[in-house]
Design an enzyme around this catalytic site. Structure first.
Site, PDB file in Angstrom:
ATOM      1  N   TYR A 192       0.797  -1.278  -0.190  1.00 35.92           N
ATOM      2  CA  TYR A 192      -0.053  -0.031   0.099  1.00 35.92           C
ATOM      3  C   TYR A 192       1.175   1.502  -0.560  1.00 35.92           C
ATOM      4  O   TYR A 192       0.542   2.102  -0.470  1.00 35.92           O
ATOM      5  CB  TYR A 192      -1.033  -0.307   1.262  1.00 35.92           C
ATOM      6  N   TYR A 194       2.661  -6.995  17.051  1.00 32.31           N
ATOM      7  CA  TYR A 194       3.409  -5.639  15.983  1.00 32.31           C
ATOM      8  C   TYR A 194       3.938  -4.592  16.964  1.00 32.31           C
ATOM      9  O   TYR A 194       4.838  -4.480  16.465  1.00 32.31           O
ATOM     10  CB  TYR A 194       2.171  -5.070  15.880  1.00 32.31           C
TER      11      TYR A 194
END
Length: 303
Positions: free
Chosen positions: A11, A136
């Site tokens: 992206y 994460y």
């Protein structure tokens, strides 16, 4: 400058490649799939973060690396913690080893503002302590520490770019707020939100994020030094602000479905003033209406 962009098919990666090319650099796009075309790339190279041989081939002949490849979904990381460490930390180590082997000594690393956790002090500056709230963020922090350790050995110059919530264009993650809200507007489906929708976040236009990586590449420090910048809009936008902007831009009503409040931070906003002062970067397109207009136009065909 000839710059390898890892995660070039992602992206943000595709937009970074285009921005580097537009700024007069030679972006080399690193992808995992054969036959992938990346607009604006001077060259496309096939490699994987977990394949050392392919990484060494990928970094040959470049001047610097923009490291964007990795796993990025915070929710998924709870169930896949070891995989996040394997890719985000192990992959960064493998990349640094490959760079060292061929003499590439400059890197810009895409990290995350979520590493700060939920501090009371807002907006969040680079001086805040780290408090990663999920695997994460922990994996990104560990990768930062590996880069800083390599810098400390005098072999590397590094920039750590902690990014806020990137939005705009065609977002491939349908679980994020803006894609969900645009889908609700286009299809007249209810949008589920937590509580009263007052949680505030920092939304950064995709083009501003890409411009930040160009600025980081063009202002790399000398070898043996690492610098960290917060890359965000510096603006707080609530869930209901996003909903209202989508209704205003699209002309469609967004029906809401209120779920019970979730245990989440009331506000998370980045302070980008250090980046503005030191590398001349500041967000130019990150007003929520411009982000929504861009995302709506780009997503019209799929919605």
């Amino acid at each position: 400058m000839r710059v390898l962009v890892t995660g070039a098919n992602g992206y943000i990666g595709r937009t970074v490649v285009a921005a580097l090319g537009a700024a007069g650099h030679e972006p080399v796009a690193m992808v995992r799939a054969i036959g992938v075309e990346i607009a604006g790339a001077a060259e496309v190279r096939l490699a994987d973060l977990l394949n050392a041989d392919s990484l060494r081939r990928a970094v040959c002949g470049v001047d610097a690396v923009c490291h964007l490849a990795g796993l990025t979904r915070a929710r998924d990381s709870f169930a896949e913690a070891t995989q996040y460490v394997r890719v985000n930390v192990g992959g960064t180590i493998a990349l640094l080893d490959a760079m060292s082997a061929v003499g590439v000594g400059r890197i810009v690393f895409a990290s995350t503002g979520s590493i700060y956790g939920s501090p009371e002090r807002q907006p969040m500056s680079e001086e805040l302590p780290d408090a990663p709230p999920h695997p994460y963020a922990s994996s990104k922090l560990a990768a930062e520490l590996v880069i800083e350790a390599q810098v400390g050995a005098g072999e590397l110059a590094g920039v750590i770019a902690r990014i806020s919530n990137v939005a705009g264009g065609v977002d491939p993650d349908p679980t994020r707020l803006l894609p969900r809200t645009l889908t609700a507007a286009a299809r007249h489906n209810p949008l589920s939100i937590n509580g009263d929708g007052s949680a505030v976040r920092d939304y950064l236009h995709l083009q501003d994020a890409a411009a930040a990586f160009v600025a980081c590449i063009e202002h790399l420090p000398e070898a043996g030094r690492a610098v960290r910048y917060n890359i965000g809009s510096g603006r707080g936008t609530s869930v209901m602000d996003v909903v209202t902007a989508v209704e205003r831009v699209t002309g469609h009503h967004v029906p809401l479905e209120h779920r019970p409040p979730a245990p989440e931070p009331a506000m998370l906003v980045m302070d980008p003033s250090k980046a503005a002062a030191e590398i001349g970067w500041s967000p130019r397109h990150s007003g929520i209406d411009e982000i929504v207009r861009d995302a709506w136009a780009a997503s019209a065909a799929v919605l």
